[in-house]
Design a protein around this motif. Structure first.
Motif, short mmCIF file in Angstrom:
data_model
loop_
_atom_site.label_atom_id
_atom_site.label_comp_id
_atom_site.label_asym_id
_atom_site.label_seq_id
_atom_site.Cartn_x
_atom_site.Cartn_y
_atom_site.Cartn_z
N ARG A 115 -0.61 2.87 -50.02
CA ARG A 115 0.08 2.43 -48.81
C ARG A 115 0.79 1.09 -49.06
O ARG A 115 1.93 0.89 -48.63
N VAL A 116 0.11 0.19 -49.76
CA VAL A 116 0.70 -1.12 -50.05
C VAL A 116 1.91 -0.98 -50.98
O VAL A 116 2.93 -1.66 -50.79
N GLU A 117 1.81 -0.12 -51.96
CA GLU A 117 2.93 0.08 -52.88
C GLU A 117 4.17 0.56 -52.13
O GLU A 117 5.30 0.17 -52.45
N ALA A 118 3.96 1.38 -51.11
CA ALA A 118 5.09 1.87 -50.32
C ALA A 118 5.70 0.74 -49.49
O ALA A 118 6.87 0.85 -49.07
N MET A 119 4.95 -0.33 -49.25
CA MET A 119 5.45 -1.46 -48.47
C MET A 119 6.25 -2.45 -49.30
O MET A 119 6.91 -3.34 -48.74
N ARG A 120 6.20 -2.35 -50.63
CA ARG A 120 6.82 -3.36 -51.48
C ARG A 120 8.31 -3.59 -51.19
O ARG A 120 8.76 -4.74 -51.13
N PRO A 121 9.11 -2.55 -51.00
CA PRO A 121 10.53 -2.81 -50.69
C PRO A 121 10.70 -3.63 -49.42
O PRO A 121 11.57 -4.51 -49.34
N GLY A 122 9.88 -3.35 -48.42
CA GLY A 122 9.96 -4.11 -47.18
C GLY A 122 9.54 -5.56 -47.37
O GLY A 122 10.16 -6.48 -46.79
N VAL A 123 8.49 -5.79 -48.16
CA VAL A 123 8.07 -7.16 -48.45
C VAL A 123 9.16 -7.89 -49.23
O VAL A 123 9.45 -9.06 -48.96
N GLN A 124 9.78 -7.19 -50.19
CA GLN A 124 10.86 -7.81 -50.95
C GLN A 124 12.01 -8.23 -50.04
O GLN A 124 12.57 -9.31 -50.19
N GLN A 125 12.32 -7.39 -49.06
CA GLN A 125 13.40 -7.73 -48.13
C GLN A 125 13.04 -8.96 -47.30
O GLN A 125 13.89 -9.83 -47.06
N ILE A 126 11.78 -9.03 -46.87
CA ILE A 126 11.34 -10.20 -46.10
C ILE A 126 11.45 -11.46 -46.95
O ILE A 126 11.94 -12.51 -46.49
N VAL A 127 11.01 -11.41 -48.21
CA VAL A 127 11.09 -12.56 -49.10
C VAL A 127 12.54 -12.98 -49.31
O VAL A 127 12.89 -14.17 -49.24
N ASP A 128 13.42 -12.00 -49.56
CA ASP A 128 14.84 -12.31 -49.76
C ASP A 128 15.44 -12.97 -48.52
O ASP A 128 16.19 -13.95 -48.62
N ALA A 359 -2.28 -8.73 -50.48
CA ALA A 359 -2.12 -10.12 -50.91
C ALA A 359 -1.52 -10.20 -52.30
O ALA A 359 -0.62 -11.01 -52.57
N ARG A 360 -1.98 -9.35 -53.20
CA ARG A 360 -1.43 -9.34 -54.55
C ARG A 360 0.05 -8.98 -54.54
O ARG A 360 0.86 -9.62 -55.21
N ALA A 361 0.41 -7.96 -53.77
CA ALA A 361 1.81 -7.55 -53.72
C ALA A 361 2.68 -8.68 -53.19
O ALA A 361 3.78 -8.95 -53.72
N GLU A 362 2.22 -9.37 -52.15
CA GLU A 362 2.99 -10.47 -51.58
C GLU A 362 3.13 -11.61 -52.59
O GLU A 362 4.21 -12.22 -52.71
N LEU A 363 2.07 -11.91 -53.32
CA LEU A 363 2.14 -12.98 -54.32
C LEU A 363 3.06 -12.60 -55.47
O LEU A 363 3.87 -13.42 -55.94
N HIS A 364 2.97 -11.37 -55.95
CA HIS A 364 3.87 -10.91 -57.02
C HIS A 364 5.33 -11.13 -56.61
O HIS A 364 6.12 -11.73 -57.35
N ILE A 365 5.66 -10.63 -55.44
CA ILE A 365 7.05 -10.63 -55.01
C ILE A 365 7.52 -12.05 -54.65
O ILE A 365 8.60 -12.48 -55.05
N ALA A 366 6.69 -12.77 -53.90
CA ALA A 366 7.10 -14.11 -53.44
C ALA A 366 7.30 -15.07 -54.60
O ALA A 366 8.32 -15.78 -54.67
N LEU A 367 6.34 -15.13 -55.52
CA LEU A 367 6.44 -16.10 -56.61
C LEU A 367 7.53 -15.73 -57.61
O LEU A 367 8.31 -16.60 -58.03
N ALA A 368 7.61 -14.46 -57.98
CA ALA A 368 8.65 -14.05 -58.95
C ALA A 368 10.04 -14.29 -58.38
O ALA A 368 10.94 -14.79 -59.06
N THR A 369 10.23 -13.95 -57.12
CA THR A 369 11.55 -14.10 -56.50
C THR A 369 11.91 -15.57 -56.30
O THR A 369 13.05 -15.99 -56.53
#
Length: 403
Positions: A115-128, A359-369
């Motif tokens: 379920r979290v993996e499916a959310m990654r594009p949405g989290v990426q959009q929020i970070v951007d 939390a891991r997905a958010e950290l991956h995306i937020a810090l890398a971006t």
């Protein structure tokens, strides 16, 4: 049985005075260097056991002979006076099985890895989007207020079905609730304010359900609105505050060691780098409280039934026997190439953090971006002017940066 030294457990923000702000409180580090299980004393004078070693902490958190039930008088409470507040509206985090499992299972599906993996594009959009807002027409910002806090706040609001427009209200109440230094009456008022807010929201969702966690909980006939609100408080407050603190602390730490930032740009290395940040920072500095339900021998020490235990996951994650080795820096130093996957920053056992995949997905995306988009990012103030805050989650109230 072996004898253990007495270590005073003074759990106050002043413990960080004179120590590195990215390390556990010096008193805990000193205790860990002396013994793995020590007699300690709480600020109110009550005694308990301080468990500092990795193996021993894992045992406390996974052995059913240790309880997390807040109604038990032997459970160490920090600061004093919180027991009655938590017992009045306990979340499943403060209950034992079978009640713990009954409530936890109701929301487990929302935090599964798939379920979290499916959310990654949405989290990426929020970070951007947050980075676009933060950088529009300016070259400096408060990374906490403009990025680290709004990203996980918006994510958890979407998951729970909480209006993002109410964020200032629930963030202020949540910070008071998590504080170890605010007066007890303020904490009580904050808890009741959050409960009242979420009970009202759950009541509306019971009448007009949507596709979110609160709606699904509110629709259950076996849950009262008070129980729905208690779970909502846990997810809402812990779900954004902990991740926000990790984003801010990780950024501040990496800006001191820019040679390691490149590891975040490598997709293959990014997950391991985030695990090392979680291990090294371990933001629950005050430890996890348990109480022995029967006599237990731990690390050569006999803990009697009814005695309280504080499991220090921060020192456990600095255990040289577990995370050291000739190929890596000392455990007290950040090494983004370290194999840190065995860390227990999210706890261990049946009460392990339910939202860790998110939390891991958010950290991956937020810090890398963040570091990809702003390669010239640097502190806007001298390091000794940075402020840090102690509470249930250690963090930073602000982080001035430029680019």
């Amino acid at each position: 049985m072996t004898s253990t030294p007495t270590v005073p457990a003074v759990l106050l923000p002043s413990l960080h005075a004179g120590g590195c702000p990215f390390d556990p409180p010096p008193a805990y580090t000193e205790a860990a260097a002396t013994t793995r299980v020590a007699r300690a004393y709480l600020p109110d004078g009550e005694s308990c056991w301080l468990v500092t070693g990795y193996t021993e902490v894992r045992t406390v958190l996974s052995d059913r002979r240790f309880s997390s039930d807040v109604s038990h008088p032997g459970l160490p409470m920090l600061p004093p006076g919180r027991r009655e507040l938590l017992a009045a509206n306990p979340s499943f985090l403060r209950l034992d099985d079978p009640e713990h499992s009954r409530l936890r299972r109701m929301i487990t599906g929302d935090f599964l890895v798939k379920r979290v993996e499916a959310m990654r594009p949405g989290v990426q959009q929020i970070v951007d989007d947050m980075l676009e807002r933060m950088t529009a027409g300016r070259t400096e910002a408060d990374l906490v207020a403009d990025f680290a806090l709004p990203v996980p706040s918006l994510v958890i609001c979407l998951l729970l079905g909480v209006p993002y427009g109410d964020r200032e209200r629930f963030q202020a109440l949540g910070q008071t609730l998590l504080s170890n230094t605010r007066p007890l009456e303020e904490v009580a008022a904050a808890q009741e304010g959050l409960q009242e807010y979420l009970r009202g929201l759950a009541a509306r969702k019971r009448e007009q359900p949507q596709d979110d966690i609160l709606s699904r909980l509110a629709a259950r006939e076996d849950l009262s609105l008070r129980e729905v609100a208690a779970t909502g408080v846990l997810l809402l407050v812990a779900g954004h505050e902990s991740t926000a603190n990790m984003i801010a602390l990780s950024t501040a730490l990496l800006l001191e060691q820019p040679e390691q930032i490149a590891r975040l740009a490598d997709p293959a290395a990014l997950p391991g780098a985030v695990e090392e940040l979680l291990r090294h920072l371990t933001i629950v500095h005050s430890g996890l409280s348990r109480v022995a339900l029967e006599d237990v021998e731990l690390g050569g020490v006999e803990i009697k039934a009814g005695e309280g235990v504080i499991a220090l996951i921060s020192t456990a994650n600095r255990d040289e026997d577990t995370f050291g080795g000739p190929d890596h820096r000392p455990v007290g130093e950040l090494d983004l190439d370290r194999d840190a996957h065995r860390h227990i920053a999210f706890g261990f056992g049946v009460h392990q953090c339910l939202g860790q995949s998110l939390a891991r997905a958010e950290l991956h995306i937020a810090l890398a971006t963040l570091f990809r988009r702003l390669p010239a990012l640097h502190l806007a103030v001298p390091r000794d002017e940075l402020r840090f805050s102690d509470g249930l989650f250690y963090g930073m109230p602000s982080l001035p940066v430029r680019w």
